[in-house]
Motif scaffolding. Sequence first.
Motif, short mmCIF file in Angstrom:
data_model
loop_
_atom_site.label_atom_id
_atom_site.label_comp_id
_atom_site.label_asym_id
_atom_site.label_seq_id
_atom_site.Cartn_x
_atom_site.Cartn_y
_atom_site.Cartn_z
N TYR A 72 50.94 18.68 -17.72
CA TYR A 72 51.65 18.39 -18.96
C TYR A 72 52.86 19.29 -19.12
CZ TYR A 72 47.88 15.38 -20.60
OH TYR A 72 46.98 14.36 -20.73
N VAL A 73 53.83 18.81 -19.91
CA VAL A 73 54.99 19.61 -20.28
C VAL A 73 55.04 19.70 -21.80
CG1 VAL A 73 56.37 19.13 -18.23
CG2 VAL A 73 56.46 17.55 -20.15
N THR A 74 55.49 20.84 -22.30
CA THR A 74 55.53 21.07 -23.74
C THR A 74 56.62 22.07 -24.06
OG1 THR A 74 54.26 21.84 -25.66
CG2 THR A 74 53.76 22.86 -23.54
N SER A 91 47.01 15.32 -26.59
CA SER A 91 47.61 14.04 -26.94
C SER A 91 49.08 14.26 -27.31
CB SER A 91 46.87 13.39 -28.11
OG SER A 91 46.93 14.23 -29.25
N GLY A 92 49.88 13.23 -27.11
CA GLY A 92 51.27 13.29 -27.50
C GLY A 92 52.12 14.21 -26.66
N LYS A 93 51.69 14.53 -25.45
CA LYS A 93 52.46 15.39 -24.56
C LYS A 93 52.86 14.60 -23.31
CE LYS A 93 51.87 18.94 -27.25
NZ LYS A 93 53.00 19.44 -28.06
N GLY A 94 54.05 14.89 -22.81
CA GLY A 94 54.51 14.24 -21.60
C GLY A 94 53.89 14.85 -20.37
N THR A 95 53.85 14.10 -19.29
CA THR A 95 53.32 14.60 -18.02
C THR A 95 54.45 14.73 -17.01
OG1 THR A 95 52.80 12.37 -17.28
CG2 THR A 95 51.05 13.59 -18.41
N ALA A 96 54.15 15.40 -15.90
CA ALA A 96 55.17 15.65 -14.89
C ALA A 96 54.68 15.16 -13.54
CB ALA A 96 55.51 17.13 -14.82
N ALA A 97 55.48 14.35 -12.87
CA ALA A 97 55.17 13.86 -11.54
C ALA A 97 55.81 14.76 -10.48
CB ALA A 97 55.67 12.42 -11.37
N ASN A 98 55.28 14.66 -9.27
CA ASN A 98 55.84 15.34 -8.10
C ASN A 98 55.82 16.87 -8.21
OD1 ASN A 98 56.52 12.88 -6.75
ND2 ASN A 98 58.29 12.69 -8.09
N VAL A 99 54.81 17.40 -8.90
CA VAL A 99 54.61 18.85 -8.97
C VAL A 99 53.48 19.22 -8.02
CG1 VAL A 99 54.10 20.83 -10.45
CG2 VAL A 99 55.38 18.87 -11.37
N ASN A 100 53.74 20.16 -7.13
CA ASN A 100 52.80 20.53 -6.08
C ASN A 100 51.94 21.73 -6.51
OD1 ASN A 100 52.73 22.36 -3.13
ND2 ASN A 100 51.77 20.35 -3.23
N ALA A 248 56.80 9.95 -26.65
CA ALA A 248 56.30 8.72 -27.28
C ALA A 248 54.84 8.91 -27.61
CB ALA A 248 56.49 7.54 -26.33
N THR A 249 54.45 8.56 -28.82
CA THR A 249 53.08 8.81 -29.27
C THR A 249 52.31 7.54 -29.62
OG1 THR A 249 53.86 9.12 -31.54
CG2 THR A 249 53.65 11.10 -30.16
N GLU A 250 53.02 6.48 -30.05
CA GLU A 250 52.35 5.24 -30.44
C GLU A 250 53.19 4.05 -29.98
OE1 GLU A 250 50.91 4.97 -34.50
OE2 GLU A 250 51.10 7.14 -34.74
N ASN A 265 48.35 8.44 -20.02
CA ASN A 265 49.61 7.97 -19.47
C ASN A 265 49.54 6.54 -18.97
OD1 ASN A 265 51.36 10.39 -19.64
ND2 ASN A 265 49.70 11.29 -18.48
N GLU A 266 48.34 6.01 -18.80
CA GLU A 266 48.20 4.61 -18.41
C GLU A 266 48.80 3.69 -19.47
OE1 GLU A 266 45.87 6.85 -18.46
OE2 GLU A 266 45.03 7.04 -16.45
N ASP A 267 48.88 4.17 -20.72
CA ASP A 267 49.42 3.36 -21.81
C ASP A 267 50.93 3.51 -21.97
OD1 ASP A 267 46.98 2.36 -22.47
OD2 ASP A 267 46.65 3.64 -24.21
N LYS A 268 51.55 4.43 -21.22
CA LYS A 268 52.96 4.74 -21.44
C LYS A 268 53.86 3.76 -20.69
CE LYS A 268 54.79 8.53 -22.33
NZ LYS A 268 55.43 9.88 -22.35
N HIS A 269 53.86 2.51 -21.15
CA HIS A 269 54.73 1.49 -20.59
C HIS A 269 55.13 0.53 -21.68
CE1 HIS A 269 51.53 -1.62 -20.60
NE2 HIS A 269 50.73 -0.60 -20.37
N VAL A 270 56.31 -0.04 -21.58
CA VAL A 270 56.81 -0.95 -22.60
C VAL A 270 57.56 -2.10 -21.95
CG1 VAL A 270 57.03 0.74 -24.46
CG2 VAL A 270 58.92 0.43 -22.86
N GLN A 271 57.74 -3.15 -22.73
CA GLN A 271 58.61 -4.25 -22.34
C GLN A 271 59.26 -4.80 -23.59
OE1 GLN A 271 55.88 -6.98 -20.39
NE2 GLN A 271 55.55 -8.13 -22.26
N ILE A 272 60.22 -5.67 -23.41
CA ILE A 272 60.96 -6.22 -24.53
C ILE A 272 59.99 -6.84 -25.54
CG2 ILE A 272 61.34 -8.44 -23.38
CD1 ILE A 272 64.16 -8.42 -24.68
#
Length: 671
Positions: A72-74, A91-100, A248-250, A265-272
């Motif tokens: 997570y990042v904060t 909850s309500g925190k962003g995650t970080a990819a590609n961190v070793n 993004a929280t909701e 994070n599985e829910d963190k996607h949107v479309q038009i």
Amino acid sequence: MRIQNEKAGSISLGKRLLGLSVAALTTMTAFLVAVPGAQAANSAGFEYKPEDGFVKGAIDTSKKPTLELTKYVTSSPNDGAPTGSISDAPSGKGTAANVNFILTEVKPKGGADPSTMKANDPQTYEEVVPSAKYSGTTDGLGKIVTGGTAPTGAVGVWRNVSNTSNTVEAAKTGSIAVFPGGQHWYLLTENPDTKPANHQISDNTIFGLPFGTRGKVVGDTGDYDNGYVYNLHIYPKNHSSGQLEKNATEIDRGTTGEFKKINGNEDKHVQIGDSVKYDITQNILNGDGAQGDGKLYRGKIKATGPQLKISDRLTSALQFGEATARISYVENGNTIVKPVTGFRVEGPDGNNPKRLADESQTMFVGPATSTDGTKYVSVIFDGNSWILPPTVPTEGVSNLQIIVTIKAKVVSANDSVGSTPGKLVNSASADFPDNKDNKDTTNPDNPNKPKPLDPPAKDELGAASFQVGKVDHSTNRPLAGAVFRLGKLDDPDQYLFSDGKFHKNGEPNLTATPIEAISDQNGVVSFVALPISDPNNAANIATNVQYTLKEYAAPQDHDLIPVGFKMVDFSQYAGQSWGAAMAAHPAGITPDLTKLNLGVYEATGANIKNADGVAVTKVIANWRGDEKGKPIGLPLTGGKGIILLLIVGLAIMGGVLVVRNRKNSSVSRSI
């Protein structure tokens, strides 16, 4: 329940928990390892979910423990989270990819008690020989898990490190790790070369696997008892070097009109058609602070005038809804949250907001006025009543934060910001009047030079997106103003609309709007948030997502390209859950553009880059209206169009030959 870091007076966990040794709870930026089970009912023990694999009794050496890490990042220097149970995920925190991360088996030096090991003091521990070392790199959801069948090259799984110091490579190519049964102790370190930009590295830590504690599983009516967590969940954090955070929280999926909290994070996607609530969090430190340190202190907030401006930049894909605010602080160990009404809103409009520290500067890099559909909205707090009693006590509070919530709807698939495709990016920036240097060494006559703003706080939502370039055929000069649509493969006269369906122009009673993207001044056409979700299950991606790319309006002084390009193909994600697709593709959800055949309209030698400086690989050329040698608008990929044209062409040629043969025969007879 949280174990305090050492600065706050930590206690020996070895004396408190069976078989548990945790150390290195030392700095504000520390990754806090804590007693599992934030849902604890009382001090007698903790309740675990079935996913935690908690079992009462002595350690079972036949069980192979697992470890799931989520990064997570904060922005909050005091933001730590309990670790050990899946219930403890923040909850309500962003995650970080590609961190070793590197995991090394250790033991206490000199046979001492495991509780004496401190992760930041190598004199208290040593590596186990022969060495057991593992490496993992976070996937698109910020996770590293144990086991599975990940192919070579895939990240997001713990792998064995063997005879190499390159842990990043080992996290892709090493054999998949299986942790041994019995009690083992591990040192977790973050690779400093892969930490998220503008964030501090998380501290080292040592923990036991399995994780010894006292508890019971949810639903167990018996007593709490000593036991072990065999499926351990840990949540290291990177703290921002700035004070601002955006998440993004909701999300309202557009079908029910109801916002639901993002559950992982599985829910963190949107479309038009979806609507999003973003939380923008500004930390406020106690005291007066130092002039020129670039941080907002409570003592710097004056009684009159604008004291804090939080600005949001909305790509043309997003439509502003409303802004609300609340203030949060900790008092006597309890988090208090209160609504704030003493603010005003400027915008949304295309004017890049002016800084409070210097109105000659803007809140975001870019032109003073946007002409591409980008909108800005600012929330401004005047005076200091919002941080005074009765809203906030004068003394005895910590972790003071002002949180602005922006509600926006995804109304277009055109991304005016032009960030790298695969995600919908939204940015925020903050400023205050005292954000100035106390000395400008380059200009002694200007002791109050404004400090540069911290980099904008960003949130990224998974979104089906792609980019192409647009240039002039002769000069490779970028062309703005070209309008593109997505057509149906077998009927290019039907276009994709905002309801996720194909329609022809002029259909009666049609309320949906056509999905379009427009080339910007850099010649970049950016489609974002395309409606590729399964209409019957928004958590999954549909099985047949392929489009024809069609230029609908040509750039000025250029001819319209009369053919459609096949194809924009999202088939690689067909039927997958959004979570699985985003985990496997950290860069985002993009189509396989190697299948997009531009034919003679593909530009060569063009140098088109998006807003992040990344080259756009597929570039389309337009001919000017007066230009010679323009191509004939034949379809590029076969199908009905080319077949019909060939039939007509053959028929014409055949007719010409018949007439010619008859004429020749007539001439022969008359001789």
